[in-house]
Design a protein around this motif. Structure first.
Motif, PDB file in Angstrom:
ATOM      1  N   GLU A   1       0.801  -1.152   0.021  1.00 19.75           N
ATOM      2  CA  GLU A   1       0.060   0.058  -0.088  1.00 19.75           C
ATOM      3  C   GLU A   1       0.851   1.231  -0.019  1.00 19.75           C
ATOM      4  N   ASP A   2       2.142   1.087   0.100  1.00 17.42           N
ATOM      5  CA  ASP A   2       3.134   2.351   0.152  1.00 17.42           C
ATOM      6  C   ASP A   2       3.532   2.698  -1.365  1.00 17.42           C
ATOM      7  N   TYR A   3       3.295   1.888  -2.335  1.00 15.59           N
ATOM      8  CA  TYR A   3       3.773   2.157  -3.477  1.00 15.59           C
ATOM      9  C   TYR A   3       2.783   2.404  -4.730  1.00 15.59           C
ATOM     10  N   VAL A   4       3.267   2.962  -5.676  1.00 16.99           N
ATOM     11  CA  VAL A   4       2.579   2.899  -6.883  1.00 16.99           C
ATOM     12  C   VAL A   4       3.197   2.016  -7.729  1.00 16.99           C
ATOM     13  N   ILE A   5       2.279   0.974  -8.264  1.00 14.25           N
ATOM     14  CA  ILE A   5       2.968  -0.222  -8.710  1.00 14.25           C
ATOM     15  C   ILE A   5       2.584  -0.195 -10.637  1.00 14.25           C
ATOM     16  N   ILE A   6       3.294  -0.429 -11.412  1.00 20.11           N
ATOM     17  CA  ILE A   6       3.005  -0.288 -12.872  1.00 20.11           C
ATOM     18  C   ILE A   6       3.515  -1.514 -13.491  1.00 20.11           C
ATOM     19  N   THR A   7       2.502  -1.723 -14.356  1.00 20.60           N
ATOM     20  CA  THR A   7       3.042  -2.575 -15.392  1.00 20.60           C
ATOM     21  C   THR A   7       2.915  -2.315 -17.007  1.00 20.60           C
ATOM     22  N   THR A   8       3.799  -2.382 -17.746  1.00 23.67           N
ATOM     23  CA  THR A   8       3.575  -1.871 -19.201  1.00 23.67           C
ATOM     24  C   THR A   8       3.534  -3.312 -19.941  1.00 23.67           C
ATOM     25  N   GLU A   9       2.379  -3.125 -20.685  1.00 22.14           N
ATOM     26  CA  GLU A   9       2.191  -4.553 -21.569  1.00 22.14           C
ATOM     27  C   GLU A   9       2.511  -4.117 -23.006  1.00 22.14           C
ATOM     28  N   TYR A  10       3.080  -4.889 -23.540  1.00 23.03           N
ATOM     29  CA  TYR A  10       3.529  -4.753 -25.002  1.00 23.03           C
ATOM     30  C   TYR A  10       3.135  -6.163 -25.737  1.00 23.03           C
ATOM     31  N   TYR A  11       2.408  -5.858 -26.846  1.00 22.65           N
ATOM     32  CA  TYR A  11       1.857  -7.064 -27.655  1.00 22.65           C
ATOM     33  C   TYR A  11       2.992  -8.027 -28.092  1.00 22.65           C
ATOM     34  N   TRP A  12       4.287  -7.364 -28.301  1.00 18.53           N
ATOM     35  CA  TRP A  12       5.219  -8.401 -28.802  1.00 18.53           C
ATOM     36  C   TRP A  12       5.908  -9.305 -27.902  1.00 18.53           C
ATOM     37  N   HIS A  13       5.581  -8.920 -26.569  1.00 16.59           N
ATOM     38  CA  HIS A  13       6.030  -9.850 -25.488  1.00 16.59           C
ATOM     39  C   HIS A  13       4.924 -10.994 -25.225  1.00 16.59           C
ATOM     40  N   TRP A  14       4.004 -11.012 -25.809  1.00 17.51           N
ATOM     41  CA  TRP A  14       3.092 -12.129 -25.542  1.00 17.51           C
ATOM     42  C   TRP A  14       2.988 -13.328 -26.502  1.00 17.51           C
ATOM     43  N   ASP A  15       2.728 -14.285 -25.790  1.00 10.14           N
ATOM     44  CA  ASP A  15       2.931 -15.832 -26.573  1.00 10.14           C
ATOM     45  C   ASP A  15       1.422 -15.763 -27.305  1.00 10.14           C
ATOM     46  N   LEU A  16       1.362 -15.208 -28.447  1.00  6.24           N
ATOM     47  CA  LEU A  16       0.387 -15.513 -29.169  1.00  6.24           C
ATOM     48  C   LEU A  16       0.264 -16.725 -29.983  1.00  6.24           C
ATOM     49  N   LYS A  17       1.597 -17.153 -30.626  1.00  5.51           N
ATOM     50  CA  LYS A  17       1.593 -18.328 -31.127  1.00  5.51           C
ATOM     51  C   LYS A  17       1.436 -19.392 -30.238  1.00  5.51           C
ATOM     52  N   GLY A  18       2.053 -19.455 -29.128  1.00  9.44           N
ATOM     53  CA  GLY A  18       1.752 -20.746 -28.104  1.00  9.44           C
ATOM     54  C   GLY A  18       0.297 -21.021 -27.612  1.00  9.44           C
ATOM     55  N   THR A  19      -0.305 -19.720 -27.659  1.00 10.17           N
ATOM     56  CA  THR A  19      -1.695 -19.774 -27.038  1.00 10.17           C
ATOM     57  C   THR A  19      -2.807 -19.884 -28.134  1.00 10.17           C
ATOM     58  N   GLY A  20      -2.355 -19.224 -29.480  1.00  9.48           N
ATOM     59  CA  GLY A  20      -3.363 -19.444 -30.611  1.00  9.48           C
ATOM     60  C   GLY A  20      -4.441 -18.295 -30.367  1.00  9.48           C
ATOM     61  N   LEU A  21      -3.970 -17.089 -29.479  1.00  8.71           N
ATOM     62  CA  LEU A  21      -4.882 -16.055 -29.348  1.00  8.71           C
ATOM     63  C   LEU A  21      -4.659 -14.967 -30.425  1.00  8.71           C
ATOM     64  N   ASN A  22      -5.199 -14.041 -30.559  1.00  5.47           N
ATOM     65  CA  ASN A  22      -5.014 -12.876 -31.212  1.00  5.47           C
ATOM     66  C   ASN A  22      -4.734 -11.760 -30.164  1.00  5.47           C
TER      67      ASN A  22
END
Length: 210
Positions: free
Chosen positions: A127-148
């Motif tokens: 609760e003492d932090y600002v927590i962020i995450t940056t999501e970039y599609y080129w990091h995603w396992d699209l091939k392995g999951t078969g998802l778009n």
């Protein structure tokens, strides 16, 4: 800032076997566990294990793991943002980034990621932090999951929501380079207004565009 950390754990009953979700874990725990060979999204598994061991020794860092007996099958890391990214420019000592999250294919669909995030947030010191995450599609396992990209983005958002992270707008060029990319944020209950305003100035550096 003193980076206090309190260990928490829970058991997740999965079809492939019970998992222990635990952390923050020290380097010694990471060294004494096997690292599953399928944890290779970022680099070969043995190299990634060494990278995570090094991360765990940083004062601000947290590593949460999913463990099947003595084998690590998933992990999530928190640490200060990369010095080359805009999120580090203000030198906020209470801004940390969810830097990586990975689960082996065998346990995907078992809500392992969501449970690791929930265990992360069991520690009141988050609760003492600002927590962020940056999501970039080129990091995603699209091939392995078969998802778009949009299907994968929906899954990522749902998982991050389990840890209290929500979508926030930004003018960061890399995030804005593709509409599926996104910034997700959790602002702790004890983060003061000054820190929130400083974070907003990082999110938007080209206000004349809006």
């Amino acid at each position: 800032m003193i980076h206090n950390k309190v260990y928490h754990s829970q058991t997740l009953q999965a079809s492939k076997g019970d998992l222990i979700i635990e952390g923050p874990v020290p380097a010694l725990t990471l060294e004494n566990c096997e690292f599953h060979e399928d944890l290779k999204a970022f680099r070969p598994a043995h190299q990634q294990q060494q990278a995570i061991i090094e991360i765990s020794t940083l004062p601000e860092a947290r590593v949460i793991i999913a463990r099947h007996e003595h084998t690590i099958v998933g992990y999530v890391t928190y640490l200060y943002p990369d010095p080359l990214e805009r999120w580090s420019e203000s030198n906020m000592d209470n801004l940390v980034e969810l830097g990586a999250i990975e689960v082996i294919p065998e346990f995907r669909g078992c809500h392992v990621g969501q449970n690791m995030l929930q265990v992360s947030m069991m520690d009141d010191y988050m609760e003492d932090y600002v927590i962020i995450t940056t999501e970039y599609y080129w990091h995603w396992d699209l091939k392995g999951t078969g998802l778009n990209v949009w299907e994968y983005r929906k899954i990522m958002e749902k998982m991050m929501n389990a840890g209290g992270l929500i979508w926030m707008a930004t003018d960061d060029p890399e995030i804005c380079s593709h509409p599926a990319n996104c910034l997700m944020v959790r602002i702790g209950k004890r983060v003061n207004q000054q820190s929130i305003e400083m974070f907003d100035r990082i999110r938007f550096q080209n206000r004349f565009m809006y």
